[in-house]
Design an enzyme around this catalytic site. Structure first.
Site: not given
Ligand code: GAL
Length: 993
Positions: A418, A495
């Site tokens: 990010e 993620e």
């Molecule tokens: C993503 C980010 C993570 C964490 C997650 C939400 O956007 O890469 O570091 O913030 O969201 O828990």
């Protein structure tokens, strides 16, 4: 002493990565004796640069005791977790003005001093290097009063040459560490802001400076090709491969090597030797590629990531981890069928990577880089696209790759997280590709064009969109050239399935997509561990703190508690669910054909390592069991066999067959007997109706203030049940509310469910009794259930009857009226029981928590737990602990046993019956108390057991960071009827003779 007019602090706000540092190189252990500088250091925390101690770096500087603030502090450690300053948590927002490279005047600065001896046997004539494995966020170093340099890049090593400065005998090391620096702009990861020398410090004699192992595997021929680039003259030995004192550069072609994979992490021990120095190498042969079908191939075979994102975390020491904790993480991952880990969002402690090599996990190593806070200011001034930061970006990429390049477990380099888009990221990718073409490059932020990455990666993409990507039908990016390129790449979710609080829901849907489409390389659940900080409440109970608990001005609350394991590494139900979903070998029981199909989804391992057993249970009671001899199934294949022979006697209730595949022998990561996979099937037809259902007409008897039906007593005015056979009961009443879970409270893309529910008054519904009608056949109570200020609600009819066996049956007829503006959190009844009945045995799904879209690990059986043990201790208290598909449940006192109870010794227990099943939640506090609690320690048993019998409960989803909960997982208000029953049971109390 205080104040420092002449000091040069320009490095703090300099975008440059550091001065006086040595070139980056691999992490390794040498046979040369080093000097370990971990342990107690002297320490003082200054409030900012104007408050530092002038001359603290001088050799003869004398730190006083107490009054002037000097104290002992361990290294490695984070000072906020050692009683200096306070932790602060933010997700995206910078906790300082976005004005790069400036940082606030309030810049806590740790002054560290360490006096140490260079022992006589230290080979000082070779020269030496001072190595810091991690300092957060910026520091300057003096040895014996001489400035060596400064550095940034918290989770990356920094080395200084101390050849001319180190001397035999006494030496004095002084380090000044700043909480904030220009580097902080590059380290905006979603985690606690914590500072200090948090990884080890060592002095290492000069010797072999660096080496790069290239161990390629040719899947067609089975040959390995080994080449080790060494920074100077050295010899290489790999005895197992017949390589002895050879030129490391080779190339050494070794026919028939065993390749390294997550499943068979084969390492060849080797040694580099030069000038009296020996370095142990552990070589894993493997190849990583992408094929024309967009699949990621390792050793020529496709891989699917069943991964997790792992931050380094310990509830007491934060990002300072000992080896035992790292090992625990690796073993827990292996034991839960996880095969991959993304080092989010920085290179982990080097030991962790060594453990991944040893035990077998695919790794995405990610650079220490995130500038997410710039998104909140429209990405204006984002360092990723500002040439002034180029060197800092390249420096970070280089330090990651050089440190970690020799780990076979690493299959991808990730540029960071990010950080928007920009030339500096492209430059990092170019540098990495040039230095190491043997791994893939990942950066989720380059998803639009995928100009410089090898995989198309996204986060939190919903299942429908993932399907499109699987079909290579995703919407095209703006530039058609990018489209053609991107469509050829593998797709992965770096993620997904945000595990915040109760959840994540919907794992199976993703798993099915990964199964179906070869282009989908799987994904990484967000995230491994809740980053709660252990605290002790006034009454001595411990709890885990989250954002805002330390008085932060800006913070993101409990968004930091979103892991599959609790801060103390207790698995949460989400981890057990993920284990089940991630089974590498799957068993399908076909009840019609009476067959088992074993599907081996391993990358490279056959199923011979599993031993198979079966059990048959009638209503949860074991009636037969045995061993199944199954021939090994090759990776990627399936085999179908017949069910074992089951006992002939026809069960009257439910017969379930459970098949289990467990480790045949001990593995490095678990003992023989550890269950890897299982399946269950009901082997007989479901019975038509519950045997005690037919209800003869028992008339209700009316007394002054009460109504009696069988052995039950009701309040004559409200019609509420007060007791059954002397057991004091309150309820059951219609209940629609749950203590909102994080996924109810937060939604990325829509109004949070909890906001809609509260707006509709569901958290403050009241009962209005319309009529209480005792009759010849029982009792009927009518009520309207609604909230103040709204004109929608529920018409409820509670219809009570008794059965021959004394069971008191309740049928609830529910009819929504008015215009309902929202869905329902739950639909069921709630009652309370005496606190003594706190032991529960049930037949249904268990042993753990399960909701509509979670709990794939729940199986049908007979389970026992205390009410306390049925609670899931989410860091922020919220709805939890539901047991799904419960047929019956018995509430009894401690030491109670329902068998052989002689009536004289017996006290009453209460059995709850479902027709045919119900959801069951039981807790020692109310929903209201659960909802009000901020931390676990706020919850106290209130003297009653609160029982919820729900016909249905809203799904869990993952909307706190993901799509809104799917419509089909929500409860829409509609007329409905459900039935539950209650019966006193005799319980024998006390020990048995
Ligand atoms: C993503 C980010 C993570 C964490 C997650 C939400 O956007 O890469 O570091 O913030 O969201 O828990």
């Amino acid at each position: 002493m205080v104040g420092s007019e002449d000091a040069d602090f320009s490095y703090v706000e300099s975008r440059q990565p550091g001065r006086g540092r040595r070139p980056a190189r691999a992490f390794f252990e040498t046979s040369l004796p080093g000097i370990d500088l971990d342990g107690p250091w002297r320490f003082r925390l200054a409030g900012g640069l104007s408050d530092v101690t002038a001359g603290f770096e001088a050799e003869d500087f004398a730190e006083g005791e107490g009054a002037d603030g000097w104290t002992d502090l361990p290294v490695p450690a984070l000072w906020q977790l050692q009683g200096h300053g306070t932790p602060a948590y933010t997700n995206i927002v910078y906790p300082f003005p976005v004005d790069p490279p400036r940082v606030p005047d309030e810049n806590p600065t740790g002054e560290y001093r360490r006096v140490f001896e260079v022992p006589d046997d230290f080979p000082i004539h070779r020269g030496a290097v001072l190595r810091f494995e991690g300092v957060d966020s910026c520091f300057a170093v003096w040895l014996n009063g001489i400035l060596l340099g400064d550095g940034k890049g918290s989770r990356l090593p920094t080395e200084f040459d101390v050849s001319g400065t180190l001397r035999p005998g006494r030496n004095v090391l002084a380090v000044r560490v700043h909480q904030w620096s220009a580097g902080s702009y590059l380290e905006d990861q979603d985690m606690w802001w914590l500072s200090g020398i948090f990884r080890s410090v060592r002095i290492i004699p000069c010797g072999i400076a660096d080496f790069f192992i290239h161990a390629d595997f040719d899947a067609e021929s089975g040959a390995g090709t080994l080449r080790v680039d060494v920074s100077g003259p050295a010899t290489l030995s790999v005895p197992e491969l017949g390589i002895l004192d050879a030129d490391p550069a080779g190339p050494h072609v070794c026919p028939d090597v065993e390749p390294w994979s997550d499943e068979t992490p084969r390492l060849y021990e080797a040694e580099l030797a030069a000038d009296g120095e020996r370095i142990l190498l552990r070589i894993g042969f493997r190849s990583v590629a992408v094929d024309d079908g967009g699949r990621i191939l390792v050793n020529g075979k496709p891989i699917t990531f069943r991964g997790v994102n792992r931050h380094e975390w310990h509830p007491r020491t934060g990002r300072t981890l000992d080896r035992a904790t790292m090992l625990e993480d690796v073993l827990m991952m292996k034991r839960h069928n996880i095969n991959a880990v993304r080092a989010s969002h920085y290179p982990p402690h080097p030991d962790f990577l060594e453990l991944c090599d040893t035990y077998g996990l695919w790794v995405i190593d990610e650079c220490d880089l995130e500038t997410h806070g710039f998104e909140l200011v429209g990405w204006r001034g984002n360092p990723s696209d500002d040439a002034a930061w180029r060197e800092a970006y390249l420096d970070r990429a280089e330090r990651m790759v050089e440190r970690d390049k020799n780990h076979p477990s690493i299959v991808m380099w990730s540029l960071g997280n990010e950080s928007g888009v920009g030339e500096n990221l492209a430059a990092m990718a170019k540098w990495i590709r040039n230095r190491d073409g043997s791994r893939l490059i990942h950066y989720e932020g380059d998803r639009a064009s995928c100009a410089y990455v090898d995989v198309f990666s996204e986060m939190y993409t919903g299942p429908d969109s993932v399907r499109l990507r699987g079909q290579q039908e995703e919407p095209p990016p703006e530039d058609p050239a990018d489209d053609a390129h991107r469509r050829r790449l593998p797709f992965m979710l770096c993620e997904y399935a945000h595990a915040m609080g109760n959840g994540p829901g919907g794992l199976r849907e993703y798993r099915d997509l990964f199964d179906e489409y070869p282009r989908l390389a799987g994904g990484f659940v967000w995230e491994w561990i809740d980053h709660g900080i252990e605290q002790t409440a006034a009454d001595g109970t411990t709890y885990f703190a989250y954002g805002g608990d330390f008085g932060e001005e800006v913070h993101d609350g409990n968004f930091v508690a979103d892991g599959l394991v609790f801060p103390d590494r207790t698995p949460s139900p989400g981890l057990l669910d993920y284990k089940r979903i991630s089974e590498p070998v799957r068993v399908l029981c076909d009840a019609d054909a009476r067959t088992l199909t074993i599907a081996n989804r391993h990358h490279s391992r056959d199923t011979g390592y599993l031993a198979w057993t079966w059990r048959a249970e009638d209503d949860g009671v074991l009636v037969a069991q045995g061993v199944l001899e199954l021939s090994p199934v090759a990776p990627g294949s399936e085999a179908t066999v017949h069910w074992p022979e089951l006992p002939a006697a026809k069960p009257t209730g439910e017969r379930w067959l459970t098949i289990s595949g467990s480790l045949r022998a001990d593995e490095a990561w678990a003992e023989a007997g550890h269950e890897v996979t299982w399946a269950q099937a009901r082997t007989n037809e479901p019975a038509a109706a519950s045997p005690s259902r037919p209800a003869p007409a028992t008339p209700a008897r009316v007394a002054a203030d009460s109504i009696h039906l069988g052995d039950a007593t009701f309040d004559a005015h409200s019609g509420v049940l007060r007791s059954i056979a002397g057991i004091d009961v309150d309820g059951p009443r219609l209940d629609l509310w749950r203590a909102p879970i994080d996924n109810d409270e937060r939604s990325l893309y829509a109004t949070p469910l909890a906001a809609a529910w509260r707006h509709a008054g569901l958290h403050r519904m009241r009962h209005k009794t319309l009529s209480v009608e005792p009759s010849e056949s029982g009792l009927v109570v009518r009520a309207r259930v609604a909230a103040a200020g709204v004109d929608h609600g529920m018409d409820v009819k509670y219809r009570w009857t008794t059965a021959e066996d004394g069971t008191l049956w309740l049928t609830v007829e529910l009819d929504p009226y008015g215009q309902w503006p929202c869905t329902l959190p739950r639909r069921g009844v709630a009652l309370t029981l005496p606190a003594t009945l706190d032991q529960v045995e049930w037949f249904g799904e268990g042993p753990g928590e399960a909701y509509r879209d979670t709990g794939n690990d729940a199986r049908v059986g007979r389970f026992r737990a205390s009410v306390a043990g049925m609670q899931t201790p989410y860091v922020r208290p919220q709805e939890n602990g539901n047991r799904r598909a419960v047929r019956w449940a018995q509430f009894t006192p401690v030491n109670g046993a329902t068998e052989d109870a002689a009536d004289d010794d017996a006290v009453s227990g209460l059995e709850v019956l479902a027709a045919p099943t119900t959801n069951l939640t039981a807790r020692p506090w109310s929903t209201r108390a659960l909802e009000a609690a901020q931390h676990r320690s706020d919850l106290r048993p209130d003297g009653r057991i609160h029982v919820h019998l729900d016909q249905d409960q809203c799904g869990i989803g993952s909307s706190s960071c993901g799509d809104p909960l799917h419509e089909s997982e929500q409860i829409h208000p509609a007329p409905t009827t459900f039935t539950v029953g209650f019966r006193r049971i005799a319980v024998f109390v006390g020990g048995r003779g």
